[in-house]
Design a protein around this motif. Structure first.
Motif, PDB file in Angstrom:
ATOM      1  N   SER A  67       2.266  -1.328  99.307  1.00  0.00           N
ATOM      2  CA  SER A  67       1.125  -1.599 100.178  1.00  0.00           C
ATOM      3  C   SER A  67      -0.541  -2.029  99.525  1.00  0.00           C
ATOM      4  O   SER A  67      -1.427  -2.331  99.097  1.00  0.00           O
ATOM      5  CB  SER A  67       0.901  -0.566 101.168  1.00  0.00           C
ATOM      6  OG  SER A  67      -0.396  -0.880 101.832  1.00  0.00           O
ATOM      7  N   LEU A  68       0.114  -0.808  97.778  1.00  0.00           N
ATOM      8  CA  LEU A  68      -1.223  -1.084  97.521  1.00  0.00           C
ATOM      9  C   LEU A  68      -1.373  -2.007  96.038  1.00  0.00           C
ATOM     10  O   LEU A  68      -2.193  -2.549  95.722  1.00  0.00           O
ATOM     11  CB  LEU A  68      -1.161   0.081  96.263  1.00  0.00           C
ATOM     12  CG  LEU A  68      -1.809   1.546  97.202  1.00  0.00           C
ATOM     13  CD1 LEU A  68      -1.413   2.418  96.515  1.00  0.00           C
ATOM     14  CD2 LEU A  68      -2.885   1.380  97.249  1.00  0.00           C
ATOM     15  N   ARG A 117       6.679 -10.673  96.049  1.00  0.00           N
ATOM     16  CA  ARG A 117       5.699 -11.028  96.537  1.00  0.00           C
ATOM     17  C   ARG A 117       6.736 -11.501  97.911  1.00  0.00           C
ATOM     18  O   ARG A 117       6.236 -12.623  98.837  1.00  0.00           O
ATOM     19  CB  ARG A 117       5.237 -12.347  96.646  1.00  0.00           C
ATOM     20  CG  ARG A 117       4.070 -11.880  95.395  1.00  0.00           C
ATOM     21  CD  ARG A 117       3.245  -9.808  95.842  1.00  0.00           C
ATOM     22  NE  ARG A 117       2.679  -9.626  94.148  1.00  0.00           N
ATOM     23  CZ  ARG A 117       1.373  -9.679  93.902  1.00  0.00           C
ATOM     24  NH1 ARG A 117       0.467  -9.561  95.289  1.00  0.00           N
ATOM     25  NH2 ARG A 117       0.961  -8.396  93.088  1.00  0.00           N
ATOM     26  N   GLY A 174       1.816   2.724 104.852  1.00  0.00           N
ATOM     27  CA  GLY A 174       1.306   0.611 105.140  1.00  0.00           C
ATOM     28  C   GLY A 174       2.726   0.762 106.086  1.00  0.00           C
ATOM     29  O   GLY A 174       2.291  -1.251 105.737  1.00  0.00           O
ATOM     30  N   ARG A 185       4.681  -1.373 108.760  1.00  0.00           N
ATOM     31  CA  ARG A 185       4.533  -2.323 109.863  1.00  0.00           C
ATOM     32  C   ARG A 185       5.072  -1.676 110.795  1.00  0.00           C
ATOM     33  O   ARG A 185       4.560  -2.462 111.740  1.00  0.00           O
ATOM     34  CB  ARG A 185       4.290  -3.631 108.834  1.00  0.00           C
ATOM     35  CG  ARG A 185       2.867  -3.999 107.826  1.00  0.00           C
ATOM     36  CD  ARG A 185       1.582  -3.177 108.681  1.00  0.00           C
ATOM     37  NE  ARG A 185       1.388  -4.536 109.836  1.00  0.00           N
ATOM     38  CZ  ARG A 185       0.466  -5.380 109.380  1.00  0.00           C
ATOM     39  NH1 ARG A 185       0.549  -5.779 107.970  1.00  0.00           N
ATOM     40  NH2 ARG A 185       0.209  -6.396 110.121  1.00  0.00           N
ATOM     41  N   CYS A 194       6.780   1.738  99.808  1.00  0.00           N
ATOM     42  CA  CYS A 194       5.588   1.225 101.253  1.00  0.00           C
ATOM     43  C   CYS A 194       4.536   1.617 100.368  1.00  0.00           C
ATOM     44  O   CYS A 194       3.374   0.404 101.267  1.00  0.00           O
ATOM     45  CB  CYS A 194       5.737   2.055 102.626  1.00  0.00           C
ATOM     46  SG  CYS A 194       7.983   1.851 102.976  1.00  0.00           S
ATOM     47  N   GLU A 195       3.638   3.071 100.554  1.00  0.00           N
ATOM     48  CA  GLU A 195       2.644   3.054  99.325  1.00  0.00           C
ATOM     49  C   GLU A 195       1.790   2.132  98.545  1.00  0.00           C
ATOM     50  O   GLU A 195       1.249   1.415  97.971  1.00  0.00           O
ATOM     51  CB  GLU A 195       2.900   4.860  99.435  1.00  0.00           C
ATOM     52  CG  GLU A 195       1.138   4.935  99.261  1.00  0.00           C
ATOM     53  CD  GLU A 195       0.974   7.093  98.758  1.00  0.00           C
ATOM     54  OE1 GLU A 195       0.289   7.033  99.484  1.00  0.00           O
ATOM     55  OE2 GLU A 195       2.206   6.842  98.351  1.00  0.00           O
ATOM     56  N   ARG A 233       4.848  -7.386 104.260  1.00  0.00           N
ATOM     57  CA  ARG A 233       4.783  -6.455 105.207  1.00  0.00           C
ATOM     58  C   ARG A 233       6.246  -5.619 105.155  1.00  0.00           C
ATOM     59  O   ARG A 233       6.856  -5.887 105.711  1.00  0.00           O
ATOM     60  CB  ARG A 233       4.956  -7.148 106.774  1.00  0.00           C
ATOM     61  CG  ARG A 233       3.597  -7.557 106.988  1.00  0.00           C
ATOM     62  CD  ARG A 233       3.383  -8.805 107.376  1.00  0.00           C
ATOM     63  NE  ARG A 233       2.241  -9.544 108.301  1.00  0.00           N
ATOM     64  CZ  ARG A 233       2.315 -10.418 107.321  1.00  0.00           C
ATOM     65  NH1 ARG A 233       3.328 -11.608 107.857  1.00  0.00           N
ATOM     66  NH2 ARG A 233       0.697 -11.545 108.033  1.00  0.00           N
ATOM     67  N   THR A 234       6.539  -4.355 105.197  1.00  0.00           N
ATOM     68  CA  THR A 234       7.444  -3.312 104.667  1.00  0.00           C
ATOM     69  C   THR A 234       7.864  -2.956 105.988  1.00  0.00           C
ATOM     70  O   THR A 234       6.547  -1.801 107.334  1.00  0.00           O
ATOM     71  CB  THR A 234       7.006  -2.050 103.910  1.00  0.00           C
ATOM     72  OG1 THR A 234       5.828  -1.584 104.264  1.00  0.00           O
ATOM     73  CG2 THR A 234       6.761  -2.947 102.254  1.00  0.00           C
ATOM     74  N   PRO A 288      -0.318  -6.417  98.933  1.00  0.00           N
ATOM     75  CA  PRO A 288      -0.779  -6.067 100.153  1.00  0.00           C
ATOM     76  C   PRO A 288      -0.372  -6.994 101.718  1.00  0.00           C
ATOM     77  O   PRO A 288      -0.031  -6.843 102.699  1.00  0.00           O
ATOM     78  CB  PRO A 288      -2.101  -5.743 100.257  1.00  0.00           C
ATOM     79  CG  PRO A 288      -2.899  -6.154  99.067  1.00  0.00           C
ATOM     80  CD  PRO A 288      -1.496  -6.097  98.463  1.00  0.00           C
ATOM     81  N   GLU A 289       0.103  -7.826 100.966  1.00  0.00           N
ATOM     82  CA  GLU A 289       0.408  -9.607 102.122  1.00  0.00           C
ATOM     83  C   GLU A 289       1.876  -8.412 102.425  1.00  0.00           C
ATOM     84  O   GLU A 289       2.290 -10.123 103.391  1.00  0.00           O
ATOM     85  CB  GLU A 289       0.398 -10.609 101.393  1.00  0.00           C
ATOM     86  CG  GLU A 289       1.200 -10.635 100.066  1.00  0.00           C
ATOM     87  CD  GLU A 289       0.751 -10.269  98.873  1.00  0.00           C
ATOM     88  OE1 GLU A 289       0.767 -10.994  97.420  1.00  0.00           O
ATOM     89  OE2 GLU A 289      -0.188  -9.480  98.992  1.00  0.00           O
TER      90      GLU A 289
END
Length: 217
Positions: free
Chosen positions: A76-77, A53, A105, A107, A72-73, A83-84, A80-81
């Motif tokens: 993101s799922l 994380r 997802g 950023r 990234c996907e 940031r890619t 989600p915290e």
């Protein structure tokens, strides 16, 4: 900018050793940045992101097993915290790919060859997004205790004291809470609230007519 002395945890995912080492060197010059992992393929990258994380994840577009978009996907799922940031060939970053990256997802998108200053700026800007949580604007939206509350005073017929109750209630709430209170008189035939408050309203229900198509039940 990011909060002073805040540790920014960064994960790097790139299939080329030289590229990983270059990103390691760039991060070494970022104050408060901590490299938490180096991934060599997309599957390893996604697994490390879900386990560690990090705050920021730098992902090369051309990873094996899972490509950068899928990483990234997945992140993101599952986290989600995190940031890619997608890294890839600048010539390939057309509008279609940018839309795909945003949908998956990501950023931010960085073009190769990487500019160290741009990498650092991106990391700091994404990390600083957390500072927005402490702003009045964010608190006004996110704090449930500050959400607007609606109180309705109604009755079966006129002349039973609805306007009196509504007016006194509005004045009492304003004095007790110190918050702004909106008093709306929806009695279209004999609206008495303005008279009771001894004011001349600048807006009336007539002003809603042009917006009638936008108002739901």
């Amino acid at each position: 900018m990011a909060t002073e002395n805040k540790i920014i945890r960064v994960l790097v995912a790139d299939g080329v050793r030289e590229a990983r080492e270059r990103l390691r060197d760039i991060l070494a010059d970022v104050e408060n940045a901590e490299l938490v992992g180096l991934a060599r393929d997309g599957q390893e990258a996604a697994q490390m992101a879900l386990q560690l994380r990090p705050d920021i994840m730098l992902v090369n577009e051309n990873l094996s097993v899972l490509d950068g978009l899928r990483v990234c996907e997945t992140v993101s799922l599952g986290a989600p915290e995190v940031r890619t940031v997608l890294i890839g060939d600048g010539e390939a970053h057309n509008s279609k790919l940018m839309r795909q990256a945003l949908r998956c997802g990501a950023r931010a998108i960085l073009n190769e060859p990487l500019e160290p200053d741009e990498v650092v700026e991106t990391i700091l800007d994404l990390s600083a997004l957390d500072d927005y949580r402490s702003t009045d604007e964010y608190q006004a939206v996110a704090d449930a205790t500050k959400a607007p509350k609606v109180v309705v005073v109604t009755g079966a017929k006129g002349g039973i004291g609805k306007s009196t109750i509504a007016t006194n209630l509005a004045v009492g709430l304003a004095k007790q809470t110190g918050d702004r209170v909106v008093l709306v008189d929806l009695y279209t035939q004999y609206g008495d609230v303005a008279s009771m408050m001894n004011i001349v309203p600048t807006r009336t229900i007539i002003d809603l007519i042009p917006m009638s198509s936008e108002i739901d039940i």
